[in-house]
Design a protein around this motif. Sequence first.
Motif, PDB file in Angstrom:
ATOM      1  N   ALA A  42      63.435  17.415  43.226  1.00  0.00           N
ATOM      2  CA  ALA A  42      62.615  18.370  42.473  1.00  0.00           C
ATOM      3  C   ALA A  42      62.381  19.575  43.370  1.00  0.00           C
ATOM      4  CB  ALA A  42      61.293  17.737  42.048  1.00  0.00           C
ATOM      5  N   GLY A  43      61.828  20.616  42.785  1.00  0.00           N
ATOM      6  CA  GLY A  43      61.578  21.808  43.579  1.00  0.00           C
ATOM      7  C   GLY A  43      61.118  22.964  42.732  1.00  0.00           C
ATOM      8  N   VAL A  44      61.339  24.159  43.242  1.00  0.00           N
ATOM      9  CA  VAL A  44      60.918  25.385  42.561  1.00  0.00           C
ATOM     10  C   VAL A  44      62.107  26.327  42.456  1.00  0.00           C
ATOM     11  CG1 VAL A  44      59.393  27.391  42.635  1.00  0.00           C
ATOM     12  CG2 VAL A  44      58.558  25.167  43.413  1.00  0.00           C
ATOM     13  N   ALA A  45      62.303  26.907  41.270  1.00  0.00           N
ATOM     14  CA  ALA A  45      63.344  27.914  41.052  1.00  0.00           C
ATOM     15  C   ALA A  45      62.676  29.272  40.881  1.00  0.00           C
ATOM     16  CB  ALA A  45      64.176  27.569  39.817  1.00  0.00           C
ATOM     17  N   CYS A  46      63.233  30.284  41.505  1.00  0.00           N
ATOM     18  CA  CYS A  46      62.683  31.638  41.385  1.00  0.00           C
ATOM     19  C   CYS A  46      63.833  32.628  41.258  1.00  0.00           C
ATOM     20  CB  CYS A  46      61.827  31.974  42.604  1.00  0.00           C
ATOM     21  SG  CYS A  46      61.043  33.605  42.511  1.00  0.00           S
ATOM     22  N   PHE A  47      63.817  33.443  40.195  1.00  0.00           N
ATOM     23  CA  PHE A  47      64.876  34.412  39.944  1.00  0.00           C
ATOM     24  C   PHE A  47      64.287  35.766  39.569  1.00  0.00           C
ATOM     25  CE2 PHE A  47      66.833  30.309  39.077  1.00  0.00           C
ATOM     26  CZ  PHE A  47      68.005  30.401  39.791  1.00  0.00           C
ATOM     27  N   ARG A  48      64.984  36.811  39.992  1.00  0.00           N
ATOM     28  CA  ARG A  48      64.592  38.179  39.669  1.00  0.00           C
ATOM     29  C   ARG A  48      65.738  38.861  38.927  1.00  0.00           C
ATOM     30  NH1 ARG A  48      60.581  41.238  41.995  1.00  0.00           N
ATOM     31  NH2 ARG A  48      60.296  39.521  43.482  1.00  0.00           N
ATOM     32  N   LYS A  49      65.421  39.546  37.819  1.00  0.00           N
ATOM     33  CA  LYS A  49      66.454  40.182  37.008  1.00  0.00           C
ATOM     34  C   LYS A  49      67.116  41.322  37.784  1.00  0.00           C
ATOM     35  CE  LYS A  49      67.166  41.027  32.093  1.00  0.00           C
ATOM     36  NZ  LYS A  49      68.187  42.060  32.107  1.00  0.00           N
TER      37      LYS A  49
ATOM     38  N   LEU B  30      61.423  35.172  36.934  1.00  0.00           N
ATOM     39  CA  LEU B  30      61.305  33.848  36.339  1.00  0.00           C
ATOM     40  C   LEU B  30      61.047  32.857  37.464  1.00  0.00           C
ATOM     41  CD1 LEU B  30      64.205  33.690  33.703  1.00  0.00           C
ATOM     42  CD2 LEU B  30      61.770  33.408  33.220  1.00  0.00           C
ATOM     43  N   GLU B  31      59.979  32.073  37.355  1.00  0.00           N
ATOM     44  CA  GLU B  31      59.668  31.124  38.419  1.00  0.00           C
ATOM     45  C   GLU B  31      58.983  29.895  37.830  1.00  0.00           C
ATOM     46  OE1 GLU B  31      57.818  31.169  42.929  1.00  0.00           O
ATOM     47  OE2 GLU B  31      57.064  32.604  41.451  1.00  0.00           O
ATOM     48  N   GLY B  32      59.322  28.734  38.388  1.00  0.00           N
ATOM     49  CA  GLY B  32      58.696  27.511  37.930  1.00  0.00           C
ATOM     50  C   GLY B  32      59.361  26.279  38.510  1.00  0.00           C
ATOM     51  N   PRO B  33      58.824  25.101  38.219  1.00  0.00           N
ATOM     52  CA  PRO B  33      59.349  23.859  38.777  1.00  0.00           C
ATOM     53  C   PRO B  33      60.598  23.362  38.052  1.00  0.00           C
ATOM     54  CG  PRO B  33      57.519  23.384  37.331  1.00  0.00           C
ATOM     55  CD  PRO B  33      57.625  24.888  37.397  1.00  0.00           C
ATOM     56  N   TYR B  34      61.413  22.620  38.790  1.00  0.00           N
ATOM     57  CA  TYR B  34      62.548  21.921  38.182  1.00  0.00           C
ATOM     58  C   TYR B  34      62.603  20.517  38.776  1.00  0.00           C
ATOM     59  CZ  TYR B  34      65.358  22.285  42.446  1.00  0.00           C
ATOM     60  OH  TYR B  34      65.816  22.146  43.731  1.00  0.00           O
ATOM     61  N   TRP B  35      63.245  19.609  38.073  1.00  0.00           N
ATOM     62  CA  TRP B  35      63.388  18.243  38.562  1.00  0.00           C
ATOM     63  C   TRP B  35      64.686  17.662  38.016  1.00  0.00           C
ATOM     64  CZ3 TRP B  35      59.765  20.330  35.490  1.00  0.00           C
ATOM     65  CH2 TRP B  35      59.691  19.918  34.148  1.00  0.00           C
ATOM     66  N   THR B  36      65.221  16.660  38.695  1.00  0.00           N
ATOM     67  CA  THR B  36      66.530  16.111  38.327  1.00  0.00           C
ATOM     68  C   THR B  36      66.496  14.580  38.322  1.00  0.00           C
ATOM     69  OG1 THR B  36      67.517  15.743  40.513  1.00  0.00           O
ATOM     70  CG2 THR B  36      67.473  18.017  39.711  1.00  0.00           C
ATOM     71  N   ASN B  37      67.555  13.990  37.713  1.00  0.00           N
ATOM     72  CA  ASN B  37      67.741  12.539  37.797  1.00  0.00           C
ATOM     73  C   ASN B  37      68.887  12.214  38.759  1.00  0.00           C
ATOM     74  OD1 ASN B  37      70.040  13.224  36.407  1.00  0.00           O
ATOM     75  ND2 ASN B  37      69.622  11.960  34.605  1.00  0.00           N
ATOM     76  N   ARG B  38      69.139  13.128  39.659  1.00  0.00           N
ATOM     77  CA  ARG B  38      70.224  12.997  40.633  1.00  0.00           C
ATOM     78  C   ARG B  38      70.083  11.698  41.437  1.00  0.00           C
ATOM     79  NH1 ARG B  38      69.974  14.065  45.971  1.00  0.00           N
ATOM     80  NH2 ARG B  38      71.820  14.802  47.085  1.00  0.00           N
ATOM     81  N   ALA B  39      71.106  10.838  41.392  1.00  0.00           N
ATOM     82  CA  ALA B  39      71.138   9.570  42.143  1.00  0.00           C
ATOM     83  C   ALA B  39      69.801   8.835  42.058  1.00  0.00           C
ATOM     84  CB  ALA B  39      71.520   9.841  43.595  1.00  0.00           C
ATOM     85  N   TRP B  40      69.236   8.789  40.864  1.00  0.00           N
ATOM     86  CA  TRP B  40      67.917   8.189  40.692  1.00  0.00           C
ATOM     87  C   TRP B  40      67.905   6.709  41.069  1.00  0.00           C
ATOM     88  CZ3 TRP B  40      67.394   4.013  37.548  1.00  0.00           C
ATOM     89  CH2 TRP B  40      68.454   3.758  36.652  1.00  0.00           C
ATOM     90  N   ASN B  41      69.039   6.023  40.865  1.00  0.00           N
ATOM     91  CA  ASN B  41      69.095   4.596  41.191  1.00  0.00           C
ATOM     92  C   ASN B  41      68.960   4.345  42.686  1.00  0.00           C
ATOM     93  OD1 ASN B  41      71.654   5.941  41.205  1.00  0.00           O
ATOM     94  ND2 ASN B  41      72.623   3.979  41.664  1.00  0.00           N
ATOM     95  N   LEU B  42      69.188   5.383  43.494  1.00  0.00           N
ATOM     96  CA  LEU B  42      69.036   5.264  44.937  1.00  0.00           C
ATOM     97  C   LEU B  42      67.722   5.891  45.416  1.00  0.00           C
ATOM     98  CD1 LEU B  42      72.657   6.277  46.042  1.00  0.00           C
ATOM     99  CD2 LEU B  42      71.741   3.966  45.714  1.00  0.00           C
ATOM    100  N   GLY B  43      66.923   6.348  44.445  1.00  0.00           N
ATOM    101  CA  GLY B  43      65.661   7.002  44.800  1.00  0.00           C
ATOM    102  C   GLY B  43      65.847   8.374  45.397  1.00  0.00           C
ATOM    103  N   LEU B  44      66.952   9.045  45.035  1.00  0.00           N
ATOM    104  CA  LEU B  44      67.253  10.357  45.610  1.00  0.00           C
ATOM    105  C   LEU B  44      67.101  11.492  44.600  1.00  0.00           C
ATOM    106  CD1 LEU B  44      70.413   9.431  47.741  1.00  0.00           C
ATOM    107  CD2 LEU B  44      68.019   9.545  48.458  1.00  0.00           C
ATOM    108  N   ASN B  45      66.452  11.207  43.469  1.00  0.00           N
ATOM    109  CA  ASN B  45      66.255  12.269  42.485  1.00  0.00           C
ATOM    110  C   ASN B  45      65.341  13.344  43.076  1.00  0.00           C
ATOM    111  OD1 ASN B  45      64.770   9.759  42.173  1.00  0.00           O
ATOM    112  ND2 ASN B  45      63.479  10.863  40.704  1.00  0.00           N
TER     113      ASN B  45
END
Length: 224
Positions: A212-219, A195-210
């Motif tokens: 993003a990246g890529v997640a990759c997992f193997r069963k 399983l692989e693809g992009p992810y993104w967050t609203n982490r500390a968005w008010n400080l402009g620190l939100n």
Amino acid sequence: MYQIVGLPILLKVFGWSVVALAVLIVAISALIEVPAGWGWAKAVFSAAGTGIAIASGTVALLGSGKIFPWCCRQRWSCGVFPDLAGEWVGELRSNWPRISARGADGVGDIDLLVRPARATITANLLTVCMELATDDRYSISRTFTTGVERDGTTGEVTISYLYENTTLAPKSTDVSTHQGAAKLTLRREGDDLVLEGPYWTNRAWNLGLNTAGVACFRKVTKAA
């Protein structure tokens, strides 16, 4: 998981299963004793009720427990539903180093932050849930909305989900909770499922620190 085939098709399968069971029950009953007069009507109504009960029981079994994941691993299932349930190991590649270096030259060339992680997916006919934790246990996330779909042209299966992340001891640049989203594509590499693809967050968005990246997992367990 029913999203893979769609609710209309699932309802059609349920309906035709009830009809087939009812016809089979009436036919077996007629071999034992041929109904007379209104006996046919009573036999049909009784068979329809039994067919509905059997079909509903089957859906209930597939909607809970370990039966559905076991079915997904069998060759006779023809890959209609992907084998998602189980343990997955991999990593999260975050753009945090590039965020912290904003304004510097060559930000785009800075390596992503790699954090080993593990995910556990529970899946049945009606629901899919995913829990994820980094190996350093800095944060834990759990999905609250998950969708699985198959591309009608390419046949690719994707998992799209929203999740909430909890950080028990956040750093000064972090927050205790934040939400995020991801869209992971399922593919096969040899005998392994990935399983692989992009992810993104609203982490500390008010400080402009939100982030993003890529997640990759193997069963962990190879597909049957």
